[in-house]
Design an enzyme around this catalytic site. Sequence first.
Site, short mmCIF file in Angstrom:
data_model
loop_
_atom_site.label_atom_id
_atom_site.label_comp_id
_atom_site.label_asym_id
_atom_site.label_seq_id
_atom_site.Cartn_x
_atom_site.Cartn_y
_atom_site.Cartn_z
N GLU A 264 0.80 -1.22 0.00
CA GLU A 264 0.00 0.00 0.00
C GLU A 264 0.83 1.27 0.00
OE1 GLU A 264 0.31 -2.36 2.32
OE2 GLU A 264 0.22 -1.58 4.36
N HIS A 288 -7.97 -4.29 -1.50
CA HIS A 288 -7.27 -4.40 -0.21
C HIS A 288 -6.26 -3.26 -0.06
CE1 HIS A 288 -5.30 -6.65 3.13
NE2 HIS A 288 -4.23 -6.02 2.68
N GLU A 289 -5.42 -3.06 -1.07
CA GLU A 289 -4.39 -2.01 -0.96
C GLU A 289 -5.03 -0.63 -0.88
OE1 GLU A 289 -1.82 -3.31 -0.06
OE2 GLU A 289 -2.13 -5.31 -0.91
N HIS A 292 -6.13 0.20 2.57
CA HIS A 292 -5.04 0.66 3.44
C HIS A 292 -4.89 2.18 3.41
CE1 HIS A 292 -3.05 -2.82 5.13
NE2 HIS A 292 -2.90 -3.43 3.97
N GLU A 311 -3.89 -4.82 9.25
CA GLU A 311 -4.34 -5.81 8.27
C GLU A 311 -5.76 -6.33 8.53
OE1 GLU A 311 -3.00 -6.10 5.51
OE2 GLU A 311 -0.97 -5.33 5.84
N ASP A 383 9.41 -10.38 10.34
CA ASP A 383 9.19 -11.21 9.14
C ASP A 383 8.87 -12.66 9.51
OD1 ASP A 383 9.40 -9.22 7.25
OD2 ASP A 383 11.53 -9.61 6.80
N TYR A 391 -4.39 -10.90 9.60
CA TYR A 391 -5.43 -10.64 8.60
C TYR A 391 -6.76 -11.26 9.04
CZ TYR A 391 -1.64 -9.45 5.35
OH TYR A 391 -0.55 -8.87 4.75
#
Length: 629
Positions: A264, A288-289, A292, A311, A383, A391
């Site tokens: 995003e 979705h993006e 954001h 998310e 990460d 999500y």
Amino acid sequence: MSFMDKLNISKCRGLDPSTQSNYSDFKVNDTTLDLAVSFENRAIEGVVLYNLFNKTGTDQLVLDTNVLRIKDVKVNDSPAAFELEMAKPVVGSALHISIPRESTIKIEISFETTEECTAIKFMMGDTGPFVFSQCQAIHARSLFPCFDTPAVKSPFKFFAKSPARVTMSGRPIVSKIPDVYSFDQPIPIPSYLVSLTSGNLHKAPIGPRSDIYSEPTNLKQCQWEFEKDMENYIQIAEALVFDYEWERFDALVLPSSFPYGGMEIPNMTQLTPTLVCGDRSQTTVMAHELAHSWSGNLVTNCSWEHFWLNEGWTVYLERRILGAIAAKEARSQGKSEDESRAYGEQARQFDMLSGWNSLVETCDSFDPQYTKLVIDLKGKDPDDSFSRIPYEKGFFFLYLLEKKLGGVEHFDPFIKFYFKKFRYKSLDTADFVETLYEFFSPLGKKDVLDSIDWNKQLFSSGVPDEPVLDTSLADEVYEYGRKWVDFVQKGDFSLIPFSDADTSSFSIEQNIFFLEYLSEKFKSIEVPPELVKKLPSVYPKYARSQNGEFITTWNDILIRNGNYNAEDEVVKRFANWLGHTGRMKYARPGYLLLKNGVSSEFAISQFKKHESFYHPICRAMIEKDLGLA
Ligand code: BES
Ligand code: ZN
């Protein structure tokens, strides 16, 4: 007793453990980032200028860096001493600068990226040299020295010199200097949204306030994929939250080594080319993006321990957009207002069902400390914690609240209230719960909120209570899928009574759901490899699909059950596709499939062959997955 006494507050409040910077001592008034791309050296040189407000009167500034070369530092325009600490695992090398105990401070740092930079990927594009960056979650510090925490936001001015066109995280402004591109980002943004792409980029319109950028080779396909719904998505989201504040929403289709589905970046969403599959079925990633732009980019999690706020909220908005689009489509086919709304809700519920399945699967297979909604990242690499949990657990937490608080009519005003309250800010989970009470208590809903076990919702591992979902669209798939299970269990394969025609009335989503159903069912029943080997001729439609969702699930069914070896065409084709697909959603399970379905040696040899193609983040994760790290 107030909810704050019941809620274990120390677990959802506190400083960001993923930064070494002393960010809480400062406010960043503005930042100027001036970069120069060298394709020859595969490096980026730059100068970053911070105007800081020294809140506490400290005499030390500590910034995050990692595998970065610091050339020199100026404090209030005079050369200044600095000290770069030894690198610590994950968080990198803290950069210490002595500063006067004054309230306003100007810092200027010159730096250069090194070969180990984890944020950038140089490569040869289809039509020329190409570079892109990806900073989320904590890779910005390998691109420029910064307060690398989402708790800190600043407006930015960006400049970049490059022989090829550049896009960055802001609105383009006219530059008079040749080969220098300039951008303005007046809305305060965190470091992880800083981004640079440079290459032979061309653009085409996909809406009144949106262009799509890509290399010229597939610009037309990109345009076709997204032009139908781009503006609809924006208008639906605006009605749900409030006006889009970033002026333009442009997007960029990157080369296939881009490790995510989408990212995003403000004013220039980055997308994987796997979305451009010719059937418009993956454009929900664009929704979705876009979502954001409110959740994440305006209202930001204050550390990666609260990533669900970014998310989970984004998936919530994405599914509302998807439902509204389905309703709109039904209306355009002549359905009544009520019927259309009901159909939109069915479509949303169907998408939730896939989400629920992936939530259950992740909870069953992933490190339990990371299946909590709010996680503890002290000494951990963000990460490593990345999964579907923030999500989907985040989504289902919000869906629970939507339901308990009286459904969408009652929840929608809260959406607007929440996003207004926290825009331009960063927040933690306690702020979120507090805001629920602030909004709903005066409406007589305090008891409803008190009935929620917050500690369980926020801090317990594993699958939450199962929601009741409308399965209308899934039932058609289950009915067909069960025929397969019966057929396999009967054990007579002389005649296979299935074909592509059976699923011709299914939507693309239902087709994907069907393959996921088969893949899951085939794990628990005995499926003879001879039968599996016939599948490509039973369903040529799936075998030929160019859509990554089909390619991955289809090959999972084949390779997991077909007893293939490395020389078989099916395996070679899939391994070759993997070697050119850097989207981690596909690449990581793909190599695990080669490992478990063929052999560990084969998976490793294929990965080694294509290693240099992948983005550093993706490469590192596959190395961990294959036990090479
Ligand atoms: N911001 C994420 C991508 C990301 C997350 C990058 C964490 C680095 C660290 C982006 O918005 C995202 O969620 N992408 C998804 C798309 C999907 C959920 C529609 C992806 O890449 O799979
Ligand atoms: Zn996202």
